[in-house]
Design an enzyme around this catalytic site. Structure first.
Site, PDB file in Angstrom:
ATOM      1  N   ARG A 126       0.810  -1.241   0.000  1.00 54.70           N
ATOM      2  CA  ARG A 126       0.000   0.000   0.000  1.00 54.70           C
ATOM      3  C   ARG A 126       0.833   1.276   0.000  1.00 54.70           C
ATOM      4  O   ARG A 126       0.356   2.352   0.368  1.00 54.70           O
ATOM      5  CB  ARG A 126      -0.989   0.009   1.173  1.00 54.70           C
ATOM      6  N   LYS A 148       3.658  11.384 -11.358  1.00 57.02           N
ATOM      7  CA  LYS A 148       2.772  10.574 -12.210  1.00 57.02           C
ATOM      8  C   LYS A 148       3.478   9.254 -12.483  1.00 57.02           C
ATOM      9  O   LYS A 148       4.604   9.244 -13.006  1.00 57.02           O
ATOM     10  CB  LYS A 148       2.500  11.282 -13.539  1.00 57.02           C
ATOM     11  N   GLU A 190      10.291  17.941 -24.749  1.00 54.68           N
ATOM     12  CA  GLU A 190       9.644  18.327 -23.484  1.00 54.68           C
ATOM     13  C   GLU A 190      10.238  19.633 -22.948  1.00 54.68           C
ATOM     14  O   GLU A 190       9.548  20.407 -22.282  1.00 54.68           O
ATOM     15  CB  GLU A 190       9.771  17.202 -22.434  1.00 54.68           C
ATOM     16  N   LYS A 232       8.392  22.941 -13.977  1.00 57.01           N
ATOM     17  CA  LYS A 232       7.525  21.799 -13.649  1.00 57.01           C
ATOM     18  C   LYS A 232       7.207  21.783 -12.151  1.00 57.01           C
ATOM     19  O   LYS A 232       6.063  21.513 -11.750  1.00 57.01           O
ATOM     20  CB  LYS A 232       8.167  20.482 -14.075  1.00 57.01           C
ATOM     21  N   GLU A 242      -3.644  17.413 -11.156  1.00 57.85           N
ATOM     22  CA  GLU A 242      -4.153  17.848 -12.458  1.00 57.85           C
ATOM     23  C   GLU A 242      -5.656  18.155 -12.451  1.00 57.85           C
ATOM     24  O   GLU A 242      -6.414  17.640 -13.269  1.00 57.85           O
ATOM     25  CB  GLU A 242      -3.821  16.795 -13.536  1.00 57.85           C
ATOM     26  N   ARG A 246      -2.044  21.955 -14.247  1.00 63.97           N
ATOM     27  CA  ARG A 246      -1.108  20.884 -14.633  1.00 63.97           C
ATOM     28  C   ARG A 246      -1.441  20.313 -16.013  1.00 63.97           C
ATOM     29  O   ARG A 246      -0.560  19.802 -16.707  1.00 63.97           O
ATOM     30  CB  ARG A 246      -1.079  19.774 -13.576  1.00 63.97           C
ATOM     31  N   ASN A 250       0.486  19.027 -20.791  1.00 64.46           N
ATOM     32  CA  ASN A 250       0.163  18.040 -21.823  1.00 64.46           C
ATOM     33  C   ASN A 250       0.088  18.646 -23.218  1.00 64.46           C
ATOM     34  O   ASN A 250      -0.495  18.034 -24.125  1.00 64.46           O
ATOM     35  CB  ASN A 250      -1.167  17.365 -21.496  1.00 64.46           C
ATOM     36  N   HIS A 253       0.367  16.433 -26.241  1.00 70.18           N
ATOM     37  CA  HIS A 253       0.301  15.033 -25.815  1.00 70.18           C
ATOM     38  C   HIS A 253      -0.935  14.298 -26.325  1.00 70.18           C
ATOM     39  O   HIS A 253      -0.896  13.083 -26.507  1.00 70.18           O
ATOM     40  CB  HIS A 253       0.372  14.929 -24.286  1.00 70.18           C
ATOM     41  N   HIS A 257       0.039  11.093 -27.949  1.00 71.98           N
ATOM     42  CA  HIS A 257      -0.366   9.779 -27.426  1.00 71.98           C
ATOM     43  C   HIS A 257      -1.126   8.988 -28.493  1.00 71.98           C
ATOM     44  O   HIS A 257      -1.009   7.762 -28.576  1.00 71.98           O
ATOM     45  CB  HIS A 257      -1.238   9.941 -26.177  1.00 71.98           C
ATOM     46  N   HIS A 270       8.370   8.735 -27.344  1.00 71.59           N
ATOM     47  CA  HIS A 270       7.369   9.610 -26.736  1.00 71.59           C
ATOM     48  C   HIS A 270       7.643  11.083 -27.101  1.00 71.59           C
ATOM     49  O   HIS A 270       6.736  11.811 -27.529  1.00 71.59           O
ATOM     50  CB  HIS A 270       7.388   9.419 -25.211  1.00 71.59           C
TER      51      HIS A 270
HETATM   52  P1  NAD Z   1      12.986   5.413 -22.052  1.00 68.43           P
HETATM   53  O1  NAD Z   1      12.812   5.253 -20.613  1.00 68.43           O
HETATM   54  O2  NAD Z   1      12.471   4.353 -22.952  1.00 68.43           O
HETATM   55  O3  NAD Z   1      14.521   5.667 -22.353  1.00 68.43           O
HETATM   56  C1  NAD Z   1      14.922   5.867 -23.672  1.00 68.43           C
HETATM   57  C2  NAD Z   1      16.044   4.909 -24.089  1.00 68.43           C
HETATM   58  O4  NAD Z   1      17.291   5.371 -23.553  1.00 68.43           O
HETATM   59  C3  NAD Z   1      15.882   3.487 -23.563  1.00 68.43           C
HETATM   60  O5  NAD Z   1      16.359   2.597 -24.537  1.00 68.43           O
HETATM   61  C4  NAD Z   1      16.795   3.479 -22.340  1.00 68.43           C
HETATM   62  O6  NAD Z   1      17.226   2.194 -21.987  1.00 68.43           O
HETATM   63  C5  NAD Z   1      17.934   4.320 -22.832  1.00 68.43           C
HETATM   64  N1  NAD Z   1      18.731   4.997 -21.819  1.00 68.43           N
HETATM   65  C6  NAD Z   1      18.315   5.540 -20.662  1.00 68.43           C
HETATM   66  N2  NAD Z   1      19.310   6.237 -20.099  1.00 68.43           N
HETATM   67  C7  NAD Z   1      20.387   6.111 -20.908  1.00 68.43           C
HETATM   68  C8  NAD Z   1      21.705   6.613 -20.851  1.00 68.43           C
HETATM   69  N3  NAD Z   1      22.090   7.456 -19.911  1.00 68.43           N
HETATM   70  N4  NAD Z   1      22.560   6.260 -21.837  1.00 68.43           N
HETATM   71  C9  NAD Z   1      22.141   5.447 -22.856  1.00 68.43           C
HETATM   72  N5  NAD Z   1      20.900   4.972 -22.972  1.00 68.43           N
HETATM   73  C10 NAD Z   1      20.031   5.309 -21.997  1.00 68.43           C
HETATM   74  O7  NAD Z   1      12.286   6.780 -22.559  1.00 68.43           O
HETATM   75  P2  NAD Z   1      12.208   8.241 -21.953  1.00 68.43           P
HETATM   76  O8  NAD Z   1      12.174   9.135 -23.115  1.00 68.43           O
HETATM   77  O9  NAD Z   1      13.213   8.474 -20.894  1.00 68.43           O
HETATM   78  O10 NAD Z   1      10.787   8.248 -21.236  1.00 68.43           O
HETATM   79  C11 NAD Z   1       9.602   8.077 -21.965  1.00 68.43           C
HETATM   80  C12 NAD Z   1       8.538   7.561 -21.043  1.00 68.43           C
HETATM   81  O11 NAD Z   1       8.287   8.520 -20.028  1.00 68.43           O
HETATM   82  C13 NAD Z   1       7.213   7.310 -21.734  1.00 68.43           C
HETATM   83  O12 NAD Z   1       6.681   6.090 -21.300  1.00 68.43           O
HETATM   84  C14 NAD Z   1       6.342   8.450 -21.270  1.00 68.43           C
HETATM   85  O13 NAD Z   1       4.973   8.104 -21.237  1.00 68.43           O
HETATM   86  C15 NAD Z   1       6.888   8.694 -19.897  1.00 68.43           C
HETATM   87  N6  NAD Z   1       6.640  10.046 -19.381  1.00 68.43           N
HETATM   88  C16 NAD Z   1       6.151  10.148 -18.134  1.00 68.43           C
HETATM   89  C17 NAD Z   1       5.940  11.397 -17.582  1.00 68.43           C
HETATM   90  C18 NAD Z   1       5.466  11.522 -16.169  1.00 68.43           C
HETATM   91  O14 NAD Z   1       5.141  12.635 -15.746  1.00 68.43           O
HETATM   92  N7  NAD Z   1       5.474  10.452 -15.407  1.00 68.43           N
HETATM   93  C19 NAD Z   1       6.245  12.546 -18.329  1.00 68.43           C
HETATM   94  C20 NAD Z   1       6.759  12.389 -19.604  1.00 68.43           C
HETATM   95  C21 NAD Z   1       6.963  11.129 -20.126  1.00 68.43           C
HETATM   96  N1  GLY Z   2       4.139  15.180 -18.095  1.00 68.85           N
HETATM   97  C1  GLY Z   2       2.892  15.752 -17.687  1.00 68.85           C
HETATM   98  C2  GLY Z   2       2.742  15.863 -16.205  1.00 68.85           C
HETATM   99  O1  GLY Z   2       3.603  15.497 -15.450  1.00 68.85           O
HETATM  100  O2  GLY Z   2       1.733  16.334 -15.759  1.00 68.85           O
END
Ligand code: NAD
Ligand code: GLY
Length: 368
Positions: A126, A148, A190, A232, A242, A246, A250, A253, A257, A270
């Site tokens: 939990r 998130k 971003e 942020k 949100e 917030r 997006n 997005h 998406h 992404h």
């Molecule tokens: P990812 O986590 O897939 O990483 C991108 C690639 O880079 C992967 O292959 C990873 O293994 C590699 N990698 C990571 N660090 C590295 C490094 N230092 N050197 C070499 N390779 C490395 O993608 P991302 O762009 O980091 O994140 C995208 C995800 O984040 C999506 O799922 C998206 O929905 C999510 N997201 C979430 C929020 C939130 O607020 N929680 C906001 C924006 C995006």
């Molecule tokens: N990436 C959008 C949020 O964190 O609200």
């Protein structure tokens, strides 16, 4: 050379007793002073993937010391693995290790790992502590901050999840040295987003600094990360779950998406989908009479300079977009909610876009 403490910056996400620091700088990974204060107890589960683990796992562990019980779970790489099945692997590892409520999960990787580790922490017994150690530009400027967490569903991105704040975010800018160029561009999407929605001066700075950013200039990158995280943190402090402002984070997005869902997770990054989506939002804002052609031109140019796509997938028709966009989490009842731009640096929530205006934009927008 050991980087001086002055070269490091700390910001705060202000959420009352759940407030937490964002430490930004070089050399944070192997240095115990940054991670240890945020551990809930002696049990630590590092969550990472097969790409990041050989690069940074040992460095992170060296910064933990040997008086702790440290375990790791190394997941396969990729957006397609952002599933409940992967999160179950994290829960399995926690139970096999016999970890209790005072354990801490440490997410070492990009946004995929951070979102899954955070969701695993939100649900395990939990709710247990977690720390974000983001290693992509995208995760450093966006996904690691704000709580998130979650996974994808075949019918929609990030549809299953929870708000669960980390105890700290540790951004070691040295990790960007190994990031593939395509991933760097995805992260820049971003960064540009913050300028477009909230800070026209930052947008102008980004236009002038794009070459330095893409050449991994340390000072430029640290500046972009700090400003992005600060914007942020402000938004999250104002509207954690949100209910209002917030949603502006997006921008692009809803379109993005839809692209990711239609193409199959992982084909478009992404950030690439968000980049194309922001141009779609800018062009729609122009159709509504808010942005001038010159302003949309600036959006197009800064995205191009960042190395991002300026066209949607060739096989995505208007109906494909509309069908997926109808499922967006921001929508209220039957109304489609979009984030658009009144001016550069000033975004708004818009619930009244005429269907024919949106369809005309989707029809006219270039395809690859
Ligand atoms: P990812 O986590 O897939 O990483 C991108 C690639 O880079 C992967 O292959 C990873 O293994 C590699 N990698 C990571 N660090 C590295 C490094 N230092 N050197 C070499 N390779 C490395 O993608 P991302 O762009 O980091 O994140 C995208 C995800 O984040 C999506 O799922 C998206 O929905 C999510 N997201 C979430 C929020 C939130 O607020 N929680 C906001 C924006 C995006
Ligand atoms: N990436 C959008 C949020 O964190 O609200």
């Amino acid at each position: 050379m050991t980087p001086s403490d002055e070269a490091r910056r700390t910001l705060t996400v202000s959420l009352g007793e759940r407030s937490y620091p964002i430490h930004i700088g070089s050399g944070l990974l192997g240095d115990p002073q940054w991670l240890r204060p945020h551990l809930a107890g002696r049990q630590v589960m590092i969550v990472t993937n097969e790409t990041v683990s050989p690069l940074y796992l040992e460095r992170l562990k060296a910064g933990l010391g040997d008086d702790l019980v440290v375990r790791e779970v190394v997941l396969p790489d990729g957006e397609a693995t952002k599933t409940l099945a992967s999160v179950e692997r994290i829960w399995d590892a926690l139970l096999e290790a016999g970890f209790n409520r005072r354990c801490t999960l440490v997410a070492l990787g990009g946004g995929v790992i951070g979102d899954m580790a955070g969701f695993a922490a939100a649900c395990y017994q939990r709710g247990v502590a977690f720390v974000q150690v983001p290693t992509t530009l995208l995760s450093q400027v966006d996904s690691s901050v704000g709580g998130k967490t979650g996974v994808n569903h075949p019918r929609g991105k990030n549809m299953i999840g929870a708000f669960w704040q980390p105890r700290a975010v540790l951004i070691d800018t040295d990790t960007l040295a190994t990031l593939p160029r395509r991933e760097l561009s995805a992260g820049l999407a971003e960064v540009i987003k913050y300028g477009l929605i909230r800070d026209a001066d930052f947008l102008a700075w980004l236009e002038a600094s794009m070459t330095a950013l893409r050449s991994l200039d340390g000072e430029a990158l640290a500046g972009a990360i700090e400003r992005s995280c600060s914007l942020k943190a402000e938004v999250v402090a104002e509207d954690e779950t949100e209910q209002g402002v917030r949603a502006l984070l997006n921008l692009g997005h809803t379109f993005g998406h839809a692209i990711e869902t239609h193409q199959g997770y992982g084909r478009w990054l992404h950030g690439e989908a968000v980049g194309a989506g922001m141009l779609m939002a800018a062009e729609l804002s122009q159709r509504l009479g808010w942005l001038s052609e010159a302003e949309v031109g600036r959006v197009r140019e800064v995205l191009a300079a960042a190395g991002l796509p300026l066209a949607a997938p060739a096989d995505m028709g208007v109906d494909d977009f509309l069908a997926i966009m109808r499922l967006d989490k921001k929508n209220l009842d039957e109304r489609l909610r979009l984030i658009l731009l009144r001016r550069l640096g000033d975004a708004c929530i818009h619930d009244e876009t005429p269907r024919e205006t949106l369809a005309a934009l989707l029809q006219a927008f270039p395809r690859q």
